[in-house]
Write a protein that holds these residues in place. Sequence first.
Motif, PDB file in Angstrom:
ATOM      1  N   ARG A 192       0.848  -1.186   0.000  1.00 24.72           N
ATOM      2  CA  ARG A 192       0.000   0.000   0.000  1.00 24.72           C
ATOM      3  C   ARG A 192       0.886   1.240   0.000  1.00 24.72           C
ATOM      4  O   ARG A 192       2.051   1.188   0.430  1.00 24.72           O
ATOM      5  N   LEU A 193       0.347   2.322  -0.506  1.00 22.78           N
ATOM      6  CA  LEU A 193       1.059   3.602  -0.528  1.00 22.78           C
ATOM      7  C   LEU A 193       0.482   4.511   0.550  1.00 22.78           C
ATOM      8  O   LEU A 193      -0.734   4.666   0.658  1.00 22.78           O
ATOM      9  N   VAL A 194       1.360   5.083   1.351  1.00 23.12           N
ATOM     10  CA  VAL A 194       0.947   5.943   2.469  1.00 23.12           C
ATOM     11  C   VAL A 194       1.587   7.315   2.298  1.00 23.12           C
ATOM     12  O   VAL A 194       2.791   7.407   2.025  1.00 23.12           O
ATOM     13  N   PRO A 195       0.819   8.387   2.444  1.00 17.72           N
ATOM     14  CA  PRO A 195       1.416   9.732   2.351  1.00 17.72           C
ATOM     15  C   PRO A 195       2.468   9.928   3.435  1.00 17.72           C
ATOM     16  O   PRO A 195       2.281   9.520   4.582  1.00 17.72           O
ATOM     17  N   LEU A 196       3.557  10.567   3.050  1.00 21.34           N
ATOM     18  CA  LEU A 196       4.646  10.829   3.993  1.00 21.34           C
ATOM     19  C   LEU A 196       4.615  12.313   4.323  1.00 21.34           C
ATOM     20  O   LEU A 196       5.129  13.144   3.569  1.00 21.34           O
ATOM     21  N   ILE A 197       4.000  12.659   5.447  1.00 23.21           N
ATOM     22  CA  ILE A 197       3.861  14.069   5.811  1.00 23.21           C
ATOM     23  C   ILE A 197       5.223  14.631   6.219  1.00 23.21           C
ATOM     24  O   ILE A 197       6.147  13.888   6.573  1.00 23.21           O
ATOM     25  N   ALA A 198       5.340  15.941   6.167  1.00 23.14           N
ATOM     26  CA  ALA A 198       6.634  16.607   6.360  1.00 23.14           C
ATOM     27  C   ALA A 198       7.347  16.225   7.661  1.00 23.14           C
ATOM     28  O   ALA A 198       8.542  15.917   7.635  1.00 23.14           O
ATOM     29  N   PRO A 199       6.678  16.223   8.844  1.00 23.84           N
ATOM     30  CA  PRO A 199       7.407  15.875  10.071  1.00 23.84           C
ATOM     31  C   PRO A 199       7.985  14.447  10.044  1.00 23.84           C
ATOM     32  O   PRO A 199       9.090  14.222  10.541  1.00 23.84           O
ATOM     33  N   VAL A 200       7.248  13.522   9.445  1.00 24.10           N
ATOM     34  CA  VAL A 200       7.754  12.150   9.352  1.00 24.10           C
ATOM     35  C   VAL A 200       8.925  12.103   8.375  1.00 24.10           C
ATOM     36  O   VAL A 200       9.958  11.469   8.637  1.00 24.10           O
ATOM     37  N   ARG A 201       8.769  12.780   7.260  1.00 23.37           N
ATOM     38  CA  ARG A 201       9.834  12.819   6.251  1.00 23.37           C
ATOM     39  C   ARG A 201      11.117  13.405   6.835  1.00 23.37           C
ATOM     40  O   ARG A 201      12.220  12.872   6.614  1.00 23.37           O
ATOM     41  N   GLU A 202      10.983  14.461   7.622  1.00 25.90           N
ATOM     42  CA  GLU A 202      12.166  15.086   8.231  1.00 25.90           C
ATOM     43  C   GLU A 202      12.802  14.179   9.280  1.00 25.90           C
ATOM     44  O   GLU A 202      14.028  14.138   9.415  1.00 25.90           O
ATOM     45  N   ALA A 203      11.980  13.457  10.031  1.00 26.85           N
ATOM     46  CA  ALA A 203      12.512  12.549  11.049  1.00 26.85           C
ATOM     47  C   ALA A 203      13.317  11.426  10.410  1.00 26.85           C
ATOM     48  O   ALA A 203      14.408  11.068  10.885  1.00 26.85           O
ATOM     49  N   VAL A 204      12.806  10.864   9.321  1.00 27.40           N
ATOM     50  CA  VAL A 204      13.524   9.797   8.612  1.00 27.40           C
ATOM     51  C   VAL A 204      14.802  10.353   7.991  1.00 27.40           C
ATOM     52  O   VAL A 204      15.869   9.718   8.051  1.00 27.40           O
ATOM     53  N   LYS A 205      14.694  11.539   7.416  1.00 28.07           N
ATOM     54  CA  LYS A 205      15.861  12.172   6.791  1.00 28.07           C
ATOM     55  C   LYS A 205      16.967  12.424   7.822  1.00 28.07           C
ATOM     56  O   LYS A 205      18.164  12.205   7.553  1.00 28.07           O
ATOM     57  N   ALA A 206      16.591  12.879   9.013  1.00 28.45           N
ATOM     58  CA  ALA A 206      17.568  13.146  10.073  1.00 28.45           C
ATOM     59  C   ALA A 206      18.274  11.866  10.487  1.00 28.45           C
ATOM     60  O   ALA A 206      19.491  11.860  10.723  1.00 28.45           O
ATOM     61  N   TYR A 207      17.529  10.776  10.579  1.00 30.96           N
ATOM     62  CA  TYR A 207      18.142   9.491  10.932  1.00 30.96           C
ATOM     63  C   TYR A 207      19.118   9.037   9.851  1.00 30.96           C
ATOM     64  O   TYR A 207      20.256   8.634  10.153  1.00 30.96           O
ATOM     65  N   LEU A 208      18.700   9.079   8.587  1.00 27.07           N
ATOM     66  CA  LEU A 208      19.559   8.603   7.502  1.00 27.07           C
ATOM     67  C   LEU A 208      20.850   9.415   7.417  1.00 27.07           C
ATOM     68  O   LEU A 208      21.911   8.877   7.084  1.00 27.07           O
ATOM     69  N   LYS A 209      20.758  10.699   7.760  1.00 24.59           N
ATOM     70  CA  LYS A 209      21.954  11.553   7.728  1.00 24.59           C
ATOM     71  C   LYS A 209      22.951  11.151   8.804  1.00 24.59           C
ATOM     72  O   LYS A 209      24.176  11.207   8.606  1.00 24.59           O
ATOM     73  N   LEU A 210      22.444  10.702   9.979  1.00 26.77           N
ATOM     74  CA  LEU A 210      23.317  10.379  11.101  1.00 26.77           C
ATOM     75  C   LEU A 210      23.720   8.899  11.167  1.00 26.77           C
ATOM     76  O   LEU A 210      24.672   8.558  11.865  1.00 26.77           O
ATOM     77  N   CYS A 211      22.988   8.051  10.477  1.00 31.89           N
ATOM     78  CA  CYS A 211      23.245   6.603  10.562  1.00 31.89           C
ATOM     79  C   CYS A 211      24.689   6.292  10.152  1.00 31.89           C
ATOM     80  O   CYS A 211      25.124   6.684   9.059  1.00 31.89           O
ATOM     81  N   PRO A 212      25.455   5.594  10.994  1.00 35.85           N
ATOM     82  CA  PRO A 212      26.869   5.345  10.700  1.00 35.85           C
ATOM     83  C   PRO A 212      27.118   4.181   9.740  1.00 35.85           C
ATOM     84  O   PRO A 212      28.278   3.913   9.393  1.00 35.85           O
ATOM     85  N   PHE A 213      26.071   3.502   9.308  1.00 36.65           N
ATOM     86  CA  PHE A 213      26.239   2.322   8.459  1.00 36.65           C
ATOM     87  C   PHE A 213      25.863   2.632   7.011  1.00 36.65           C
ATOM     88  O   PHE A 213      24.961   3.429   6.743  1.00 36.65           O
ATOM     89  N   ALA A 214      26.579   1.975   6.090  1.00 34.47           N
ATOM     90  CA  ALA A 214      26.240   2.107   4.670  1.00 34.47           C
ATOM     91  C   ALA A 214      24.977   1.288   4.403  1.00 34.47           C
ATOM     92  O   ALA A 214      24.927   0.097   4.713  1.00 34.47           O
ATOM     93  N   LEU A 215      23.969   1.927   3.869  1.00 35.77           N
ATOM     94  CA  LEU A 215      22.680   1.270   3.641  1.00 35.77           C
ATOM     95  C   LEU A 215      22.424   1.149   2.146  1.00 35.77           C
ATOM     96  O   LEU A 215      22.392   2.146   1.436  1.00 35.77           O
ATOM     97  N   SER A 216      22.250  -0.079   1.679  1.00 39.30           N
ATOM     98  CA  SER A 216      21.890  -0.264   0.277  1.00 39.30           C
ATOM     99  C   SER A 216      20.415   0.076   0.106  1.00 39.30           C
ATOM    100  O   SER A 216      19.656   0.166   1.074  1.00 39.30           O
ATOM    101  N   ALA A 217      19.997   0.242  -1.128  1.00 39.55           N
ATOM    102  CA  ALA A 217      18.621   0.675  -1.410  1.00 39.55           C
ATOM    103  C   ALA A 217      17.590  -0.379  -1.053  1.00 39.55           C
ATOM    104  O   ALA A 217      16.424  -0.055  -0.850  1.00 39.55           O
ATOM    105  N   THR A 218      18.019  -1.645  -0.965  1.00 38.20           N
ATOM    106  CA  THR A 218      17.043  -2.726  -0.768  1.00 38.20           C
ATOM    107  C   THR A 218      17.142  -3.384   0.604  1.00 38.20           C
ATOM    108  O   THR A 218      16.423  -4.338   0.885  1.00 38.20           O
TER     109      THR A 218
END
Length: 309
Positions: A192-218
């Motif tokens: 299913r597709l779920v809208p990603l509202i701005a506060p959630v999008r920013e929270a995920v973005k902040a985590y991905l920026k700080l995550c110390p591990f290399a994450l592949s797309a899948t």
Amino acid sequence: MTDASFATSDTLRAHIAGWQRELSTIRRLAPKTVESYSRDVHQFLVFLSGHIGGPIDVPDLAALRPADLRAFLAARRREDIGSRSLARTLSGLKSLFSYLEREDLVALEALSVVRTPKLARGLPRPLSVLEARAAGPAAIESEDRPWVGARDAAVIALCYGAGLRISEALALTRIDLDGTTLRVRGKGNKIRLVPLIAPVREAVKAYLKLCPFALSATEPMFRGVRGGPLNPRLIQLRLEHLRGVLGLPASATPHTLRHSFATHLLAKGGDLRAIQELLGHASLSTTQIYTHIDSERLLEAYRAAHPRG
């Protein structure tokens, strides 16, 4: 437990003692569970003794009919015993009869045709809007490692801001993020597709920026401190900690955030079918439980505010 010697033969009491030992030493059930099962069996034997007019022996149990069991359940109902307690009683009786069947003493035929009482569906207890909003920032403030705090805040944001189950949030990959939409794999591998509202999008973005591990797309993007997929228990523990920090109710769990998402949408006039799609419910009847929650909240407000409440 009250002694049931007046209602049972010595032989049956010996078998019951053997069943209780099996529950405790082999199946390792909790003492309270063994006590509850034993009490339920005692009540059944007392009833059956009065029902047939004499002490109960193993052959009496072997000759048990479904009507006898239904009569017992009906008698308990008349004592205002709820469905959950009756279901536990049947579970205890089935456990005893299973033991006696393994001992080649009785068969389970009578119990197999008696249906377990239907349990009333419990209503989830949502957090308030302020409580739900405060959980993410509090997760960051209560963690010394910035990336871990950002990770937990992002997961909490997905549970509340997108209505995800904890398993769905932790299964997300970077390829599932598509700008303002989120691709979620739900129960039965349904997408299913779920809208990603701005506060959630920013929270995920902040985590991905700080995550110390290399994450592949899948690969799952939420990681534990050693780099492996994040264990949902860690998010549950985080919420347990935040209960004390924020004074949240004991019922506050990751799933409570999902309940709160649905309840708050409905309270703001959200369409029930749209909420069904967002939650990934296969049946609208599952989503309709939130209409009962909203009605109860309105009644509480009415009772509190009305001059004759």
